[in-house]
Design a protein around this motif. Structure first.
Motif, PDB file in Angstrom:
ATOM      1  N   ARG A 225      -6.091  79.139  28.403  1.00  0.00           N
ATOM      2  CA  ARG A 225      -5.660  77.954  29.390  1.00  0.00           C
ATOM      3  C   ARG A 225      -4.978  78.626  30.446  1.00  0.00           C
ATOM      4  NH1 ARG A 225      -6.641  72.874  27.392  1.00  0.00           N
ATOM      5  NH2 ARG A 225      -4.341  72.742  28.038  1.00  0.00           N
TER       6      ARG A 225
ATOM      7  N   PHE B 294      -4.098  75.218  33.110  1.00  0.00           N
ATOM      8  CA  PHE B 294      -3.125  74.594  31.807  1.00  0.00           C
ATOM      9  C   PHE B 294      -2.086  74.647  31.409  1.00  0.00           C
ATOM     10  CE2 PHE B 294      -7.920  73.312  31.950  1.00  0.00           C
ATOM     11  CZ  PHE B 294      -7.821  72.745  32.830  1.00  0.00           C
TER      12      PHE B 294
ATOM     13  N   PRO C   7      -3.820  74.081  38.732  1.00  0.00           N
ATOM     14  CA  PRO C   7      -5.982  73.728  38.423  1.00  0.00           C
ATOM     15  C   PRO C   7      -6.016  73.465  38.726  1.00  0.00           C
ATOM     16  CG  PRO C   7      -4.323  72.937  36.641  1.00  0.00           C
ATOM     17  CD  PRO C   7      -3.180  72.952  37.253  1.00  0.00           C
ATOM     18  N   TYR C   8      -5.851  72.763  39.408  1.00  0.00           N
ATOM     19  CA  TYR C   8      -7.295  71.483  41.199  1.00  0.00           C
ATOM     20  C   TYR C   8      -7.564  72.686  42.207  1.00  0.00           C
ATOM     21  CZ  TYR C   8      -3.622  69.955  42.178  1.00  0.00           C
ATOM     22  OH  TYR C   8      -1.874  68.891  42.669  1.00  0.00           O
TER      23      TYR C   8
ATOM     24  N   THR D 203     -11.566  78.531  39.405  1.00  0.00           N
ATOM     25  CA  THR D 203     -11.643  79.077  38.099  1.00  0.00           C
ATOM     26  C   THR D 203     -12.753  77.317  37.636  1.00  0.00           C
ATOM     27  OG1 THR D 203      -9.947  78.359  37.124  1.00  0.00           O
ATOM     28  CG2 THR D 203     -10.670  80.635  37.209  1.00  0.00           C
ATOM     29  N   ASN D 204     -13.363  77.624  36.259  1.00  0.00           N
ATOM     30  CA  ASN D 204     -14.161  76.257  36.050  1.00  0.00           C
ATOM     31  C   ASN D 204     -14.206  76.483  33.932  1.00  0.00           C
ATOM     32  OD1 ASN D 204     -15.744  75.008  38.579  1.00  0.00           O
ATOM     33  ND2 ASN D 204     -13.972  74.764  38.514  1.00  0.00           N
ATOM     34  N   MET D 205     -14.341  75.324  34.098  1.00  0.00           N
ATOM     35  CA  MET D 205     -14.208  75.555  32.462  1.00  0.00           C
ATOM     36  C   MET D 205     -14.825  74.497  31.934  1.00  0.00           C
ATOM     37  SD  MET D 205     -10.700  75.348  30.354  1.00  0.00           S
ATOM     38  CE  MET D 205     -10.380  75.848  28.832  1.00  0.00           C
TER      39      MET D 205
ATOM     40  N   PHE E 134     -15.854  73.133  28.539  1.00  0.00           N
ATOM     41  CA  PHE E 134     -14.452  72.701  27.252  1.00  0.00           C
ATOM     42  C   PHE E 134     -15.133  71.727  26.553  1.00  0.00           C
ATOM     43  CE2 PHE E 134     -12.603  70.954  31.448  1.00  0.00           C
ATOM     44  CZ  PHE E 134     -11.279  71.565  30.545  1.00  0.00           C
TER      45      PHE E 134
ATOM     46  N   PHE F  88     -19.209  65.994  40.403  1.00  0.00           N
ATOM     47  CA  PHE F  88     -18.019  65.328  40.942  1.00  0.00           C
ATOM     48  C   PHE F  88     -17.572  66.383  41.432  1.00  0.00           C
ATOM     49  CE2 PHE F  88     -13.764  65.557  39.059  1.00  0.00           C
ATOM     50  CZ  PHE F  88     -12.892  63.957  39.261  1.00  0.00           C
ATOM     51  N   GLY F  89     -17.400  67.311  40.908  1.00  0.00           N
ATOM     52  CA  GLY F  89     -16.389  68.411  41.236  1.00  0.00           C
ATOM     53  C   GLY F  89     -16.789  69.286  43.199  1.00  0.00           C
TER      54      GLY F  89
ATOM     55  N   GLN G 107     -15.139  67.028  45.153  1.00  0.00           N
ATOM     56  CA  GLN G 107     -13.635  66.976  45.038  1.00  0.00           C
ATOM     57  C   GLN G 107     -13.941  67.664  46.808  1.00  0.00           C
ATOM     58  OE1 GLN G 107     -11.358  64.909  43.812  1.00  0.00           O
ATOM     59  NE2 GLN G 107     -13.801  64.406  42.788  1.00  0.00           N
TER      60      GLN G 107
ATOM     61  N   ARG H 179     -22.073  70.650  34.465  1.00  0.00           N
ATOM     62  CA  ARG H 179     -21.143  70.193  35.488  1.00  0.00           C
ATOM     63  C   ARG H 179     -20.114  71.997  35.594  1.00  0.00           C
ATOM     64  NH1 ARG H 179     -16.956  66.046  32.479  1.00  0.00           N
ATOM     65  NH2 ARG H 179     -15.944  67.820  31.470  1.00  0.00           N
ATOM     66  N   SER H 180     -19.808  72.697  35.191  1.00  0.00           N
ATOM     67  CA  SER H 180     -18.896  73.408  34.978  1.00  0.00           C
ATOM     68  C   SER H 180     -19.199  74.951  36.639  1.00  0.00           C
ATOM     69  CB  SER H 180     -18.430  73.974  33.674  1.00  0.00           C
ATOM     70  OG  SER H 180     -19.612  74.899  33.004  1.00  0.00           O
TER      71      SER H 180
ATOM     72  N   LYS I  23     -20.212  74.001  40.697  1.00  0.00           N
ATOM     73  CA  LYS I  23     -19.420  74.832  41.589  1.00  0.00           C
ATOM     74  C   LYS I  23     -19.287  76.822  42.481  1.00  0.00           C
ATOM     75  CE  LYS I  23     -15.100  72.865  43.143  1.00  0.00           C
ATOM     76  NZ  LYS I  23     -13.914  72.152  42.554  1.00  0.00           N
TER      77      LYS I  23
ATOM     78  N   ALA J  78      -8.724  68.211  37.015  1.00  0.00           N
ATOM     79  CA  ALA J  78      -8.217  69.142  37.197  1.00  0.00           C
ATOM     80  C   ALA J  78      -9.039  70.127  37.410  1.00  0.00           C
ATOM     81  CB  ALA J  78      -6.555  69.251  37.204  1.00  0.00           C
ATOM     82  N   ASP J  79      -9.582  70.626  36.017  1.00  0.00           N
ATOM     83  CA  ASP J  79     -10.099  71.668  37.028  1.00  0.00           C
ATOM     84  C   ASP J  79     -11.541  72.351  37.600  1.00  0.00           C
ATOM     85  OD1 ASP J  79     -10.895  73.750  35.369  1.00  0.00           O
ATOM     86  OD2 ASP J  79     -12.936  73.607  34.970  1.00  0.00           O
TER      87      ASP J  79
END
Lengths: 391, 301
Positions: free
Chosen positions: A75, A80, A100-101, A105-107, A109, A126-127, A130, A174-175, A178, B204-205
């Protein structure tokens, strides 16, 4: 979904996997560096002055019991948590203080954290949105990701209309969408059943190779870590206990803790009787009159008390004595038998009451003289099967 | 088996009996009065049905019922339509104000440490321990020209003339927002508290700054709570009578107040009944709407 793409590239993947060991190369620059990182939550020290290098394209596993600090370590990379002291760099850039934004890195969960009000498609997009990527590029990337995780026909579904395994794949897509520098996986397969978990482990490895990304996985499941990772860091109480490839962790554990945490192990208290380069001779209280030879270089001195560790599958269990029953051989009675189909696990009680485990593959269907309860048996092992552990 | 089935019917029948006796019957009585004509009598309207008088008398009486009062209420010459409109406007503005005040409070409560959340909830509900009427009276003491607020502002030297807040629409808004705030906060809180905080971490990630994450994640997920809170406040606020009567001015036009004037001052039971029936219809529409929203919500699950 195991993977047409991977079949095509299997040859190259195998070639890369075989030679991949940047941690042995002193010239290589690590992608991720933790330098003297400490993290405290009030009085509790979650991470204790830890330093660790992770290289590009590595599949790196953080393994340890719950509360050992592995999740906190991850984290902090995602942003985070901020370290109390120390430095974390990603590709040469200091990460401390970056929200974090803004991190590359992408996580994925543990709970997947899919947005329940958005479709699978929108979750994956989503990412990308952004980053103000243009519409066609977003659409292309999302389609590509859906194909990668074999969910193209589910694009319009909401997360609650999917099975657990499908949700897990949406979270992965999703992770990955990007193309992060590092993908962080927090117990990614914890919610899947055993079969699906094993399949998915291999898929993860293939995807990681195919995309050429660096994966950092947190897990408490040692089999999972052994399967997927190039290197494993075993953690305990906020410290690294051993950082090595899976085979080294298993065959040459650095300490009694690692030996016991990863896989099954038998440990005898022993005293070093003699040592020459490449060979240690020991005596154990549990087996009076026997001597044990271990092919190993050892820092400890003659007369020291050490732990002699050997894995159950490296033991031979026989009703007849071996050629030299005074070397690397224990005698005892069968206390219990666990029949697993492929293996049988024999619990052997030694003269002093200590029990050891020996695994024996069931190679033939019927055995003329099966080993059974209360039989007297000889348990022997080769000199390269044992490991001498200092602590 | 038969006993069991009977028992189940009995349990099911109780709420229906309750609704029938305490909701449908009174409504039908009011509806019947709204179709009658004013008279100087006891009760002050005709016709009155006397079941002992027989079938012919009943038919005669029935013929006398008419929708005349509705025509009167709905005619542009009278102030009723304006009062309905003004009530809806005041209730609508109040609801928006309530949402603006209540959302941040509910959000802060839902994000507070778990251990103090029950205390915060308790504090929100605490005002109910004092009578609603007394609390509204208290606002007179605060808002009047010699009241606490003006004294305080005088003391600070912010004003040299007392602010005229009491007996204006502003005072009505203050009263409604104050009185209805718990009804806004509670459904919002329950919607926000259910939300998984890792969703915001995930946002946020993926590169979403906190403010944008609020509008993309938190707000849409709290919409059921927003709807529930708004309707819980809007519906009773439309028919509100005590607050405009005590805090509003003579020009504050609200249908509850008009209804009261018709009934108590003009002693027209029939017109006030018609006003009440029409008000009920104005309110039933949003309730049906709300139920639709809820039904859709249930389907999603």
């Amino acid at each position: 979904m195991s993977t047409g793409v991977a079949d095509k590239t299997q040859k190259t993947i195998g070639g890369i996997r075989r030679k991949f060991a940047p941690w042995t190369d002193p010239q290589a620059t690590p992608l991720i560096r933790y330098q003297n990182v400490t993290k405290r939550f009030g009085e509790f020290v979650a991470i204790d002055n830890l330093s660790l290098d992770i290289y590009e394209r590595e599949f790196f596993a953080l393994l340890g019991p719950s509360g050992c600090g592995k999740t906190t370590l991850m984290r902090m990379l995602a942003g985070f948590e901020e370290p109390t002291s120390g430095q974390i760099t990603l590709a040469g850039q200091d990460l401390v203080g970056t929200p974090p934004y803004k991190r590359q890195t992408n996580m994925m969960f543990q709970s997947y954290a899919l947005f329940p009000h958005m479709s699978v498609w929108d979750n994956i997009a989503f990412g990308l949105r952004q980053d103000r990527m243009d519409k066609d590029a977003v659409a292309n990337r999302v389609e590509e990701m859906l194909k990668l995780v074999k969910l193209s026909q589910f694009a319009k579904r909401k997360p609650h209309q999917l099975s657990g395994g499908q949700r897990q794949r949406v979270a992965l897509a999703r992770s990955l969408a990007k193309r992060p520098k590092v993908l962080l996986l927090d117990e990614p397969l914890g919610a899947l059943d055993k079969k699906l978990r094993e399949e998915t482990q291999f898929e993860l490895m293939d995807i990681q190779m195919e995309l050429g990304m660096t994966f950092l996985i947190v897990t408490h499941d040692q089999e999972e870590a052994m399967t997927v990772a190039d290197r494993i860091a075993v953690m305990n109480h906020g410290k690294l206990v051993q950082v090595s490839p899976p085979a080294v962790i298993y065959e040459q554990p650095a300490s009694r803790y690692v030996a016991e945490f990863v896989g099954d192990v038998n440990i005898l208290d022993a005293v070093i009787e003699a040592k020459v380069p490449g060979l240690v001779t020991l005596r154990a209280e549990a087996a009076p009159g026997m001597s044990f030879r271990v092919a190993q270089d050892c820092e400890t001195q003659v007369g020291d008390t050490v732990a002699l560790a050997f894995r159950p599958e490296k033991l031979r269990v026989e009703l007849d004595p071996p050629a030299d029953p005074t070397v690397n051989c224990l005698t005892g009675t069968i206390w219990d038998i666990g029949y697993l189909g492929d293996l049988s696990i024999y619990h052997v009680e030694l003269a002093n009451g200590q029990r050891i485990k020996a695994a024996k593959p069931n190679l033939t269907r019927m055995v003329e003289r099966p080993i059974t309860w209360e039989d007297k048996v000889y348990v022997s092992f080769a000199p390269d099967a044992g490991v001498v552990l200092k602590s | 088996m038969a006993d069991k089935a009977k028992g189940r019917w009995l349990v099911l029948a109780i709420p229906y009996l309750w609704l029938f006796a305490l909701f449908l019957v009174p409504f039908l009585i009011v509806f019947k009065i709204s179709l009658s004509q004013d008279a100087i009598a006891q009760p002050p309207y005709v016709p009155t049905f006397d079941l002992a008088a027989g079938w012919e008398a009943f038919k005669e009486n029935f013929a006398e019922l008419s929708f005349e009062n509705y025509g009167y209420v709905l005619s542009w010459d009278n102030d009723f339509i304006e009062a309905y409109g003004s009530s809806l406007w005041i209730a609508g503005v109040s609801t928006v104000l309530l949402l603006m005040v209540g959302y941040p409070i509910a959000y802060a409560m839902a994000r507070a440490p778990k251990s103090i959340r029950p205390t915060l909830l308790m504090l929100v509900i605490l005002p109910f321990w004092t009578s609603f009427l007394i609390r509204v009276y208290a606002w007179i003491g605060i808002l009047s020209p010699e009241g606490l607020l003006n004294q305080f502002l005088f003391g600070l030297g912010v004003i040299d003339q007392p602010l005229q807040i009491l007996a204006t629409d502003t005072a009505v808004y203050i009263g409604i927002v104050y009185s209805y705030l718990p009804f806004m906060i509670l459904p919002l809180y329950s919607a926000l508290e259910k939300m998984d905080e890792t969703l915001l971490e995930a946002a946020a990630d993926l590169g979403c700054p906190p403010f944008a994450a609020f509008w993309k994640i938190t707000w849409p997920l709290s919409l059921p709570g927003v709807f529930a809170g708004c309707l819980l406040c809007f519906i009773p606020a439309v028919g509100e009578f005590v607050i405009p009567d005590l805090l509003g001015g003579s020009d504050t036009l609200m249908i509850g107040k008009v209804l009261w004037t018709e009934f108590a001052v003009n002693r027209s039971w029939t017109v006030s009944s018609a006003v009440a029936v029409l008000l009920l219809m104005v309110l039933v529409i949003p309730i049906v709407f709300y139920q639709n929203v809820q039904a859709r919500e249930m389907e999603k699950r």
